[in-house]
Design a protein around this motif. Structure first.
Motif, PDB file in Angstrom:
ATOM      1  N   VAL A 184      45.378  37.888  33.936  1.00  0.00           N
ATOM      2  CA  VAL A 184      44.027  38.035  34.789  1.00  0.00           C
ATOM      3  C   VAL A 184      43.500  39.203  35.176  1.00  0.00           C
ATOM      4  CG1 VAL A 184      44.979  37.717  37.351  1.00  0.00           C
ATOM      5  CG2 VAL A 184      42.580  36.797  36.331  1.00  0.00           C
ATOM      6  N   ASN A 185      44.487  40.283  35.516  1.00  0.00           N
ATOM      7  CA  ASN A 185      44.104  41.578  35.870  1.00  0.00           C
ATOM      8  C   ASN A 185      43.487  42.481  34.458  1.00  0.00           C
ATOM      9  OD1 ASN A 185      44.420  41.414  38.601  1.00  0.00           O
ATOM     10  ND2 ASN A 185      46.438  41.980  38.554  1.00  0.00           N
ATOM     11  N   TRP A 186      44.362  42.241  33.510  1.00  0.00           N
ATOM     12  CA  TRP A 186      43.878  42.828  32.275  1.00  0.00           C
ATOM     13  C   TRP A 186      42.520  42.150  31.817  1.00  0.00           C
ATOM     14  CZ3 TRP A 186      47.823  42.496  27.259  1.00  0.00           C
ATOM     15  CH2 TRP A 186      47.179  43.427  26.509  1.00  0.00           C
ATOM     16  N   LEU A 187      42.332  40.941  31.837  1.00  0.00           N
ATOM     17  CA  LEU A 187      40.951  40.470  31.467  1.00  0.00           C
ATOM     18  C   LEU A 187      39.956  41.109  32.335  1.00  0.00           C
ATOM     19  CD1 LEU A 187      41.859  36.805  30.735  1.00  0.00           C
ATOM     20  CD2 LEU A 187      41.394  38.314  29.235  1.00  0.00           C
ATOM     21  N   ASN A 188      40.006  41.214  33.685  1.00  0.00           N
ATOM     22  CA  ASN A 188      39.247  41.622  34.460  1.00  0.00           C
ATOM     23  C   ASN A 188      38.885  43.028  34.300  1.00  0.00           C
ATOM     24  OD1 ASN A 188      38.400  39.426  35.889  1.00  0.00           O
ATOM     25  ND2 ASN A 188      40.240  39.519  37.379  1.00  0.00           N
ATOM     26  N   GLN A 189      39.636  43.829  33.536  1.00  0.00           N
ATOM     27  CA  GLN A 189      39.329  45.102  33.014  1.00  0.00           C
ATOM     28  C   GLN A 189      38.055  45.192  32.318  1.00  0.00           C
ATOM     29  OE1 GLN A 189      42.395  47.355  31.251  1.00  0.00           O
ATOM     30  NE2 GLN A 189      43.958  47.085  33.022  1.00  0.00           N
ATOM     31  N   GLN A 190      37.563  44.261  31.670  1.00  0.00           N
ATOM     32  CA  GLN A 190      36.480  44.018  30.957  1.00  0.00           C
ATOM     33  C   GLN A 190      35.467  43.321  31.868  1.00  0.00           C
ATOM     34  OE1 GLN A 190      33.524  44.068  29.451  1.00  0.00           O
ATOM     35  NE2 GLN A 190      34.497  44.862  27.543  1.00  0.00           N
ATOM     36  N   PRO A 191      34.353  43.693  32.769  1.00  0.00           N
ATOM     37  CA  PRO A 191      33.470  43.086  33.588  1.00  0.00           C
ATOM     38  C   PRO A 191      32.853  41.898  32.908  1.00  0.00           C
ATOM     39  CG  PRO A 191      33.129  45.600  33.517  1.00  0.00           C
ATOM     40  CD  PRO A 191      34.031  45.486  32.438  1.00  0.00           C
ATOM     41  N   ALA A 192      32.630  42.036  31.689  1.00  0.00           N
ATOM     42  CA  ALA A 192      31.891  40.935  31.038  1.00  0.00           C
ATOM     43  C   ALA A 192      32.784  39.427  31.115  1.00  0.00           C
ATOM     44  CB  ALA A 192      31.415  41.016  29.401  1.00  0.00           C
ATOM     45  N   LEU A 193      34.073  39.720  31.378  1.00  0.00           N
ATOM     46  CA  LEU A 193      34.924  38.585  31.135  1.00  0.00           C
ATOM     47  C   LEU A 193      35.270  38.091  32.477  1.00  0.00           C
ATOM     48  CD1 LEU A 193      37.897  39.647  28.905  1.00  0.00           C
ATOM     49  CD2 LEU A 193      36.087  37.973  28.320  1.00  0.00           C
ATOM     50  N   SER A 194      34.777  38.492  33.769  1.00  0.00           N
ATOM     51  CA  SER A 194      34.974  37.702  34.950  1.00  0.00           C
ATOM     52  C   SER A 194      34.352  36.662  35.225  1.00  0.00           C
ATOM     53  CB  SER A 194      34.140  38.732  36.068  1.00  0.00           C
ATOM     54  OG  SER A 194      33.136  38.950  35.839  1.00  0.00           O
ATOM     55  N   GLU A 195      33.169  36.179  34.601  1.00  0.00           N
ATOM     56  CA  GLU A 195      32.825  35.065  34.786  1.00  0.00           C
ATOM     57  C   GLU A 195      33.125  33.882  33.783  1.00  0.00           C
ATOM     58  OE1 GLU A 195      28.797  34.372  33.035  1.00  0.00           O
ATOM     59  OE2 GLU A 195      28.842  36.298  33.078  1.00  0.00           O
ATOM     60  N   TYR A 196      34.305  34.406  33.010  1.00  0.00           N
ATOM     61  CA  TYR A 196      34.862  33.254  31.907  1.00  0.00           C
ATOM     62  C   TYR A 196      36.246  32.966  32.559  1.00  0.00           C
ATOM     63  CZ  TYR A 196      30.856  34.136  29.064  1.00  0.00           C
ATOM     64  OH  TYR A 196      29.509  34.142  28.385  1.00  0.00           O
ATOM     65  N   VAL A 197      36.602  33.522  33.450  1.00  0.00           N
ATOM     66  CA  VAL A 197      37.803  33.027  34.286  1.00  0.00           C
ATOM     67  C   VAL A 197      37.437  32.188  35.413  1.00  0.00           C
ATOM     68  CG1 VAL A 197      40.052  33.518  35.225  1.00  0.00           C
ATOM     69  CG2 VAL A 197      38.997  34.886  33.432  1.00  0.00           C
ATOM     70  N   VAL A 198      37.706  30.790  35.356  1.00  0.00           N
ATOM     71  CA  VAL A 198      37.291  29.871  36.362  1.00  0.00           C
ATOM     72  C   VAL A 198      38.145  29.729  37.316  1.00  0.00           C
ATOM     73  CG1 VAL A 198      35.447  28.993  35.018  1.00  0.00           C
ATOM     74  CG2 VAL A 198      37.533  27.694  35.102  1.00  0.00           C
ATOM     75  N   SER A 199      39.649  30.009  36.856  1.00  0.00           N
ATOM     76  CA  SER A 199      40.606  29.582  37.965  1.00  0.00           C
ATOM     77  C   SER A 199      41.778  30.352  37.478  1.00  0.00           C
ATOM     78  CB  SER A 199      40.944  28.060  37.666  1.00  0.00           C
ATOM     79  OG  SER A 199      42.293  27.867  38.525  1.00  0.00           O
ATOM     80  N   ALA A 200      42.523  31.101  38.411  1.00  0.00           N
ATOM     81  CA  ALA A 200      43.728  31.896  38.013  1.00  0.00           C
ATOM     82  C   ALA A 200      44.766  31.963  39.117  1.00  0.00           C
ATOM     83  CB  ALA A 200      43.395  33.292  37.778  1.00  0.00           C
ATOM     84  N   SER A 201      45.911  31.486  38.976  1.00  0.00           N
ATOM     85  CA  SER A 201      47.152  31.682  39.979  1.00  0.00           C
ATOM     86  C   SER A 201      48.295  32.267  39.344  1.00  0.00           C
ATOM     87  CB  SER A 201      47.343  30.070  40.596  1.00  0.00           C
ATOM     88  OG  SER A 201      47.715  29.344  39.345  1.00  0.00           O
ATOM     89  N   VAL A 202      49.091  32.545  40.470  1.00  0.00           N
ATOM     90  CA  VAL A 202      50.395  33.270  39.947  1.00  0.00           C
ATOM     91  C   VAL A 202      51.450  32.441  40.942  1.00  0.00           C
ATOM     92  CG1 VAL A 202      51.768  35.358  40.278  1.00  0.00           C
ATOM     93  CG2 VAL A 202      49.349  35.639  39.701  1.00  0.00           C
TER      94      VAL A 202
END
Length: 414
Positions: free
Chosen positions: A280-298
């Motif tokens: 999820v941190n890697w995906l969030n390096q691309q700002p456009a992807l933030s709204e495409y992750v609706v749930s993330a847990s570790v």
């Protein structure tokens, strides 16, 4: 051939406290402009040694680019060393003093007296403007060389090279031809296997293939003097040989995923165990992807030493089934716990489910393990969105288990 030398300065660079990213960037950037760097040197904060190196390079190079040592502190010695090498004195640039004062006035601050040092240039030097910071650059002619002096701050260095030094070089060497760079980012192949695959390619005059390995990817670059049919035909041959191990063309995996998720309007739900939030941190390096992750847990999961692969695969299947119930998500991603050098990863959609259990062939550090597992998981996502085989060929991993099945339909999203 034009002889170009770069001198990097500073104890922190010489002793390895920081990585010389400026040198790597300049080598790559000049090469793409058709200018090949022929030598790189690093000198610490020692005035006489730096002066001797500047003088030596001026005898053997057409262009010398000196980087660093133009700040206001006592260990910034480049201007003094340049004057020593040229056997001239230092003189104050009143123009640059005024420029620095104006920069500070915009910040509602008074310029410290120490900054006056940054306006002291070798006599007769040509000032090179720095639109970002307070360290101006300058150029001198010494022996056979034009020598350009630049600040070490990367953002300042790069803009000065692009906007001021490169135009001077292009004017001085008008016959020099810039190169077009076509980039293919790959995962799952080694440099040697890519080289073997390319062994029968015929490169026309002026074309080159380069490689850059940065775990977990290998970037393959085609340098071409033009963008016409010859280059595109050769690029198509390379793409065919690399196959579905190409994770991005001109852009890396994450930027490619961003484009595809937006295009397909697919949103993600993610559970991570072994990757510990890397995905999820890697995906969030691309700002456009933030709204495409609706749930993330570790999840911190401890696996019993007696647990077998079947149990790990079943646990992954159960996790994926639960992920598929999360509202507003169309794709679920799961990375399981690392056990005996192996891990289970999976992807689920509204209709189908893919699970694979892979084992490392070599020893990785803890962080590198997480990078590799994250890449395998996101490569499954990339493959699904591209409509190619979900289970790819990975030379650094053994696949111990794979399964593709229809999702259980007795559970529905609420």
């Amino acid at each position: 051939m034009i002889e170009i030398t770069m001198i990097s300065t500073g104890e922190e660079v010489l002793l390895g406290d920081i990585t010389d990213t400026n040198a790597a960037w300049l080598s790559r950037y000049l090469f793409e402009q058709g200018l090949t760097m022929t030598r790189r040197v690093t000198v610490g904060d020692h005035c006489e040694r730096l002066a001797k190196e500047i003088e030596s390079c001026s005898l053997n190079s057409d262009i010398v680019i000196v980087n660093g040592g133009l700040g206001p502190t006592s260990d910034d010695l480049t201007a003094v060393a340049a004057a020593m090498a040229a056997n001239v004195g230092l003189e104050q640039s009143d123009h640059w003093v005024a420029e620095m004062k104006a920069k500070y006035e915009k910040l509602n601050r008074e310029m410290p007296a120490a900054n006056l040092k940054q306006a002291m240039l070798p006599e007769g030097a040509e000032l090179i403007d720095n639109p970002v910071g307070t360290a101006c650059g300058f150029a001198i002619k010494l022996n056979r060389s034009w020598i350009f002096f630049t600040p070490g701050v990367p953002s300042e260095f790069k803009i000065m090279v692009k906007d001021q030094i490169l135009p001077r070089l292009q004017a001085k060497y008008p016959a020099n031809q810039s190169l077009h760079c076509f980039r293919l980012f790959t995962y799952g192949l080694s440099e040697s296997s890519i080289s073997d695959a390319f062994q029968h390619l015929t490169l026309p005059q002026g074309y080159e293939i380069g490689y850059r390995s940065s775990l977990p990817f290998i970037e393959v670059k085609l340098f071409a003097p033009e963008q016409g049919n010859t280059a595109l035909t050769l690029l198509a041959e390379m793409e065919t040989l690399l196959g579905d191990n190409i994770v991005g063309k001109q852009v890396g995996l994450i930027d490619n995923l961003a484009s595809m998720l937006i295009q397909h309007n697919k949103k993600l739900a993610i559970v991570e165990q072994s990757t510990g939030g890397f995905v999820v941190n890697w995906l969030n390096q691309q700002p456009a992807l933030s709204e495409y992750v609706v749930s993330a847990s570790v999840q911190n999961t401890v696996v019993d030493t007696k647990t077998d692969m079947d149990a790990l695969v079943k646990a992954a299947s159960d996790q994926l089934q639960r992920l598929s119930l999360i509202p507003n998500s169309q794709i679920g991603l799961f990375s399981g716990a690392l056990h005996d050098g192996a891990v289970t990863v999976g992807l689920i959609t509204d209709e189908e489910k893919w699970i694979q259990h892979v084992q490392f062939k070599r020893v990785y550090s803890h962080d590198d393990q997480r990078w590799v597992i994250s890449t395998v998981l996101l490569d499954m996502l990339r493959r699904y969105l591209q409509g190619v085989a979900i289970f790819g060929h990975y030379e650094s991993l053994n696949r111990l288990f794979e399964n593709h099945s229809l999702k259980l339909m007795n559970l529905q999203k609420r």
